[in-house]
Design a protein around this motif. Structure first.
Motif, PDB file in Angstrom:
ATOM      1  N   ALA A  41       0.812  -1.220   0.000  1.00  0.00           N
ATOM      2  CA  ALA A  41       0.000   0.000   0.000  1.00  0.00           C
ATOM      3  C   ALA A  41       0.844   1.267   0.000  1.00  0.00           C
ATOM      4  CB  ALA A  41      -0.923   0.008   1.211  1.00  0.00           C
ATOM      5  N   GLU A  90       4.130   2.649  -4.924  1.00  0.00           N
ATOM      6  CA  GLU A  90       3.416   2.819  -6.190  1.00  0.00           C
ATOM      7  C   GLU A  90       3.817   1.754  -7.204  1.00  0.00           C
ATOM      8  OE1 GLU A  90       0.919   4.821  -6.835  1.00  0.00           O
ATOM      9  OE2 GLU A  90       1.018   5.538  -4.776  1.00  0.00           O
ATOM     10  N   ALA A 107       0.005  -0.069  -5.456  1.00  0.00           N
ATOM     11  CA  ALA A 107      -0.704   0.694  -4.429  1.00  0.00           C
ATOM     12  C   ALA A 107      -2.076   1.147  -4.906  1.00  0.00           C
ATOM     13  CB  ALA A 107       0.137   1.898  -4.003  1.00  0.00           C
ATOM     14  N   ASP A 108      -2.190   1.457  -6.200  1.00  0.00           N
ATOM     15  CA  ASP A 108      -3.484   1.906  -6.716  1.00  0.00           C
ATOM     16  C   ASP A 108      -4.510   0.777  -6.729  1.00  0.00           C
ATOM     17  OD1 ASP A 108      -1.879   0.683  -8.629  1.00  0.00           O
ATOM     18  OD2 ASP A 108      -2.819   1.729 -10.308  1.00  0.00           O
ATOM     19  N   ALA A 139      -5.915   0.184  -3.052  1.00  0.00           N
ATOM     20  CA  ALA A 139      -6.598   1.317  -2.416  1.00  0.00           C
ATOM     21  C   ALA A 139      -8.077   1.044  -2.183  1.00  0.00           C
ATOM     22  CB  ALA A 139      -6.411   2.575  -3.253  1.00  0.00           C
ATOM     23  N   LYS A 140      -8.727   0.347  -3.119  1.00  0.00           N
ATOM     24  CA  LYS A 140     -10.175   0.128  -2.995  1.00  0.00           C
ATOM     25  C   LYS A 140     -10.544  -0.766  -1.817  1.00  0.00           C
ATOM     26  CE  LYS A 140     -10.330  -3.620  -6.483  1.00  0.00           C
ATOM     27  NZ  LYS A 140      -9.025  -3.440  -7.135  1.00  0.00           N
ATOM     28  N   LEU A 174      -8.761  -0.624   1.139  1.00  0.00           N
ATOM     29  CA  LEU A 174      -8.284  -0.017   2.386  1.00  0.00           C
ATOM     30  C   LEU A 174      -9.340   0.893   2.991  1.00  0.00           C
ATOM     31  CD1 LEU A 174      -4.563   0.716   1.435  1.00  0.00           C
ATOM     32  CD2 LEU A 174      -5.498  -1.205   2.756  1.00  0.00           C
ATOM     33  N   ASP A 175     -10.449   0.306   3.285  1.00  0.00           N
ATOM     34  CA  ASP A 175     -11.588   0.977   3.894  1.00  0.00           C
ATOM     35  C   ASP A 175     -11.801   0.333   5.267  1.00  0.00           C
ATOM     36  OD1 ASP A 175     -14.402   2.472   3.425  1.00  0.00           O
ATOM     37  OD2 ASP A 175     -14.757   0.495   4.319  1.00  0.00           O
TER      38      ASP A 175
END
Length: 337
Positions: free
Chosen positions: A230, A233, A237-238, A241-242, A244-245
């Motif tokens: 995370a 890059e 990492a992109d 991201a979805k 990491l909530d």
């Protein structure tokens, strides 16, 4: 050791734990470490290896070749892919045109130091090239002996059906699709999997651990671990991201006692979960160090009982993505240059 499964409606077997070098080789880890990890994979019984020309802008294929040097070629299953741009990124350096496919297969074979690949995959669907052109090029590559089987990656159910019909007409075998699939990302279950089962196409799934989130190391309300995917890059990492909530991470922590009850680590549970789907021929795993593979390969051959599967569903169903429409967003509407 690792079990094998047939790839699609063919006689070709692949190791159900397949080594993928998307974000490690020539990118996340030094070449010596990458080579050591591949050799550990071989020691553990993994014989199937997945790469792509675009990974590290062609360098990942070269590192994989170095790692496999000296191995009996006939005892390996090597997969690579074509679509995304490499090199100078000129007008014909991307997509699934005949020109790009022919240039790309020759480049991949040279870098992989092999006369053929076992599986050659369309990395995405190309909306700018007639599908007939793409499959005629694939058929020629198969007849030239440069690839044994044809696969695709992240195609929709309709695209798979059209590609399968063309492959059948040209008398080549479309045997696989390579989508993202995990207990948190289940979008292929609605349309892609039923269509694939009908057509005799298997899934080779990437990110079975949801970019590492299903390892349980990312905690709700806490900073991401230093040095983790995370934070890098170059390491996807992109993509992570979805997940990491806090709601997602809280749900994932509910898997910890489930894994313990099953006698599994969290990575083993995640990989075993995708392998319960009979349409999945292989789960792609990567590693930045050899020791990681010693854990993940133990997911091979595991059968999760109904109570364990139900408990996983109960924990993750509020946060898992299941919308089949997500499959239509995976291929870019125009070629990426």
């Amino acid at each position: 050791m690792v079990n094998y499964r047939y790839l699609g409606n063919s006689g070709f077997k692949v190791s159900e734990i397949t080594y993928g070098n998307w974000i490690t080789h020539a990118s996340q880890v030094e070449n010596d470490a990458a080579i050591a990890t591949v050799r550990k994979a071989l020691d553990l019984g993994i014989t199937s290896f997945d790469t792509a020309d675009v990974y590290a802008n062609t360098a990942a294929e070269s590192v994989l070749a170095e790692a496999l040097k000296g191995q009996r070629r006939e005892s390996l299953e090597i997969f690579t892919k074509v679509y995304f741009p490499t090199g100078p990124k000129g007008a014909n350096d991307t997509g699934l045109s005949r020109k790009h496919i022919m240039d790309s297969i020759n480049g991949s074979l040279r870098r992989l130091d092999t006369d053929y690949v076992d599986l050659y995959q369309a990395h995405r669907f190309d909306y700018e090239t007639p599908l007939e052109e793409t499959f005629q090029a694939f058929a020629d590559i198969v007849r030239q002996g440069k690839a044994l089987y044809i696969g695709v990656s992240e195609w929709t159910a309709e695209q798979l059906r059209e590609g399968h019909a063309l492959a059948k007409e040209l008398r080549i075998q479309l045997v696989s699709n390579q989508p993202q699939y995990s207990a948190l990302w289940r979008v292929i279950e609605g349309k892609v999997v039923p269509t694939s089962e009908e057509l005799g196409i298997s899934q080779i799934v990437w990110s079975p651990m949801a970019q590492g989130v299903l390892s349980g190391k990312y905690l709700p309300g806490q900073p991401v671990p230093a040095g983790s995917r995370a934070t890098d890059e170059k390491s996807g990492a992109d993509f992570i991201a979805k997940f990491l909530d806090d709601d997602v991470l809280t749900a994932v922590q509910k898997l910890v006692p489930i894994a313990q009850e099953a006698g599994l680590t969290m990575p083993q549970l995640a990989i075993a979960w995708v392998l319960q789907n009979k349409n999945v021929a292989a789960a792609l795993v990567g590693a930045s160090r050899p020791q990681q593979l010693e854990d993940t390969v133990k997911a091979s051959g595991i059968t999760l009982d109904a109570d364990t599967l139900a408990a996983i569903d109960a924990a993750l169903s509020p946060v898992a993505v299941t919308d089949p429409e997500e499959t239509y967003r995976m291929s870019p509407p125009s070629r990426i240059q």
